[in-house]
Each structure stands twice: as structure tokens, then as C-alpha cells.
Design an enzyme around this catalytic site. Structure first.
Site, PDB file in Angstrom:
ATOM      1  N   ASP A  49      -6.488  -8.699   5.444  1.00  0.00           N
ATOM      2  CA  ASP A  49      -7.633  -9.234   6.185  1.00  0.00           C
ATOM      3  C   ASP A  49      -8.894  -8.754   5.480  1.00  0.00           C
ATOM      4  O   ASP A  49      -8.820  -8.272   4.356  1.00  0.00           O
ATOM      5  CB  ASP A  49      -7.570  -8.842   7.674  1.00  0.00           C
ATOM      6  CG  ASP A  49      -7.683  -7.342   7.884  1.00  0.00           C
ATOM      7  OD1 ASP A  49      -8.007  -6.618   6.916  1.00  0.00           O
ATOM      8  OD2 ASP A  49      -7.460  -6.886   9.020  1.00  0.00           O
ATOM      9  N   HIS A  95       0.858  -1.180   0.000  1.00  0.00           N
ATOM     10  CA  HIS A  95       0.000   0.000   0.000  1.00  0.00           C
ATOM     11  C   HIS A  95       0.903   1.242   0.000  1.00  0.00           C
ATOM     12  O   HIS A  95       1.828   1.323   0.825  1.00  0.00           O
ATOM     13  CB  HIS A  95      -0.879  -0.028   1.251  1.00  0.00           C
ATOM     14  CG  HIS A  95      -1.752   1.176   1.388  1.00  0.00           C
ATOM     15  ND1 HIS A  95      -2.777   1.445   0.502  1.00  0.00           N
ATOM     16  CD2 HIS A  95      -1.756   2.193   2.289  1.00  0.00           C
ATOM     17  CE1 HIS A  95      -3.374   2.572   0.864  1.00  0.00           C
ATOM     18  NE2 HIS A  95      -2.775   3.051   1.944  1.00  0.00           N
ATOM     19  N   ASP A 119      -6.891  -2.384   3.573  1.00  0.00           N
ATOM     20  CA  ASP A 119      -5.619  -1.907   4.120  1.00  0.00           C
ATOM     21  C   ASP A 119      -5.615  -1.863   5.657  1.00  0.00           C
ATOM     22  O   ASP A 119      -5.058  -0.942   6.267  1.00  0.00           O
ATOM     23  CB  ASP A 119      -5.261  -0.522   3.545  1.00  0.00           C
ATOM     24  CG  ASP A 119      -5.212  -0.543   2.022  1.00  0.00           C
ATOM     25  OD1 ASP A 119      -4.731  -1.536   1.471  1.00  0.00           O
ATOM     26  OD2 ASP A 119      -5.662   0.428   1.400  1.00  0.00           O
TER      27      ASP A 119
END
Ligand code: GRF
Length: 192
Positions: free
Chosen positions: A143, A111, A147
């Protein structure tokens, strides 16, 4: 044993290419192999670039499918490949729970910001608009959020005197292209 990885892309695939290069002639090649480059769109420029390198490529169109049914198609298609990790690199889809369960703590993302400071799309635009003198690149576990997964590592990008968005992106990508492979190397090296 080398980790068997799939790299997921949706666009140009510059991070995928950087990882492929590190697998070819860098240390990453000692700890993993790219089994497939997958995209949710046949139009992803990175798919062609991957095929040109001789990498195995695969795509399934995500347009029109629900998240779960699309991810189930991917799970079915990837099953025979016996993958250890999924490496997201500019993959523009949220991963469904059944898919996360198939690869617990084994889906990684990059990210282009500190995920605590900025989540979602437009991170370089955000850094530029806020005239930040530095930003971060984060590599994290995926998950069910966007992010929000556990941070594996982050690295600073110096943005001082970056005059425009193009320069911000250029500096960020320069860091991304090295950093992602370094984090993956540490992760794979340390896992049985
Ligand atoms: C990168 O900035 C990455 O951090 C973000 O999406 C962009 C993908 O670029 N997740 P590329 O397709 O790897 O060139």
C-alpha cells in the site's frame, strides 16, 4: 489462466532468481509466468542474471525523477504487457498512488522481518543487533506506506546460535527463497 507477472528488483535479485527457478521447474510455473524483470537501475546485478536465464528485462533510471513521473514512465512501459501482478523483490522504491491504483491489491512485497515489529531497511541488522532468537519473513500486499500493507503470510526464521550478521542473513534468505514462491503459488492458485 496463468497470471502474468513482473518482478521488480534493484539489486542482486536472489529472490527473483528463486521465483524464476520455481517457475521453471516447480509448481509456480503452473500458475504464473514471468513476463518481465524490471529495475529502476541498469546496474542491478539481478538484471544481468535474469537476462542470462533468457528472461525479458527492462529498466528505467529512477535517479533524478520525481516518484510520480518515474512511476508514470513505468506504467506506460508496462501497459502493453497486460500484467496481472507486480512482485517486488528487493525493489528500493516506494510505489506512488497512481501506480497502486493501476494494480489494486496486486502488488506484493517480501520483507525480512515481521512487519508489525520492524519496518523499512535494515531488518536483518535489527534482528542481529537485538540478538533475537528468531525473526520472521513477511509477504504482504503493498500500500502507500512502507511495509504497512495487508500481510498474506509470514514464516519464522530460527536464529539460535547465529553468530554473526552474515549467518542471520544466510538463514533468512534461505527461508525467503522458498517462502516467497509458496505464498505466490497460494495466491495465484486461488484467484480467478
Ligand atoms: C531481501 O532480503 C528482501 O526481503 C528485501 O530485500 C532483499 C532483496 O534481496 N526486500 P535480493 O535482491 O532478492 O537478493
Amino acid at each position: 489462466m496463468k497470471k502474468r507477472i513482473a518482478i521488480f528488483i534493484s539489486g542482486r535479485g536472489s529472490n527473483m532468481l528463486a521465483i524464476a527457478k520455481q517457475c521453471e521447474d516447480g509448481a509456480l510455473g503452473d500458475v504464473c509466468e514471468i513476463v518481465v524483470v524490471f529495475s529502476n537501475t541498469p546496474k542491478a546485478a539481478g538484471l544481468k542474471a535474469a537476462a542470462n536465464l533468457g528472461l525479458n528485462t527492462m529498466w528505467i533510471k529512477s535517479k533524478g525523477s520525481s516518484r510520480e513521473s518515474f512511476d508514470q514512465q513505468i506504467i506506460d512501459k508496462l501497459e502493453p504487457l497486460n500484467l496481472d501482478y507486480i512482485v517486488l523483490a528487493g525493489y528500493m522504491r516506494i510505489i506512488s498512488e497512481p501506480f497502486l491504483k493501476k494494480f489494486p491489491n496486486r502488488i506484493i512485497n517480501i520483507h525480512p522481518a515481521d512487519t508489525q515489529a520492524f519496518k523499512g531497511l535494515g531488518a536483518y541488522e535489527w534482528a542481529h543487533e537485538n540478538k533475537l532468537d528468531h525473526t520472521y519473513i513477511t509477504v504482504h500486499l503493498v500500500d502507500k506506506g512502507v511495509d504497512t500493507g495487508k500481510v498474506l503470510d509470514k514464516r519464522k526464521v530460527d536464529l539460535r546460535r547465529a553468530e554473526n550478521l552474515q549467518e542471520v542473513v544466510k538463514r533468512g534468505l534461505e527461508v525467503e527463497h522458498k517462502f516467497y514462491s509458496e505464498v505466490l503459488y497460494q495466491l495465484f492458485k486461488n484467484k480467478a
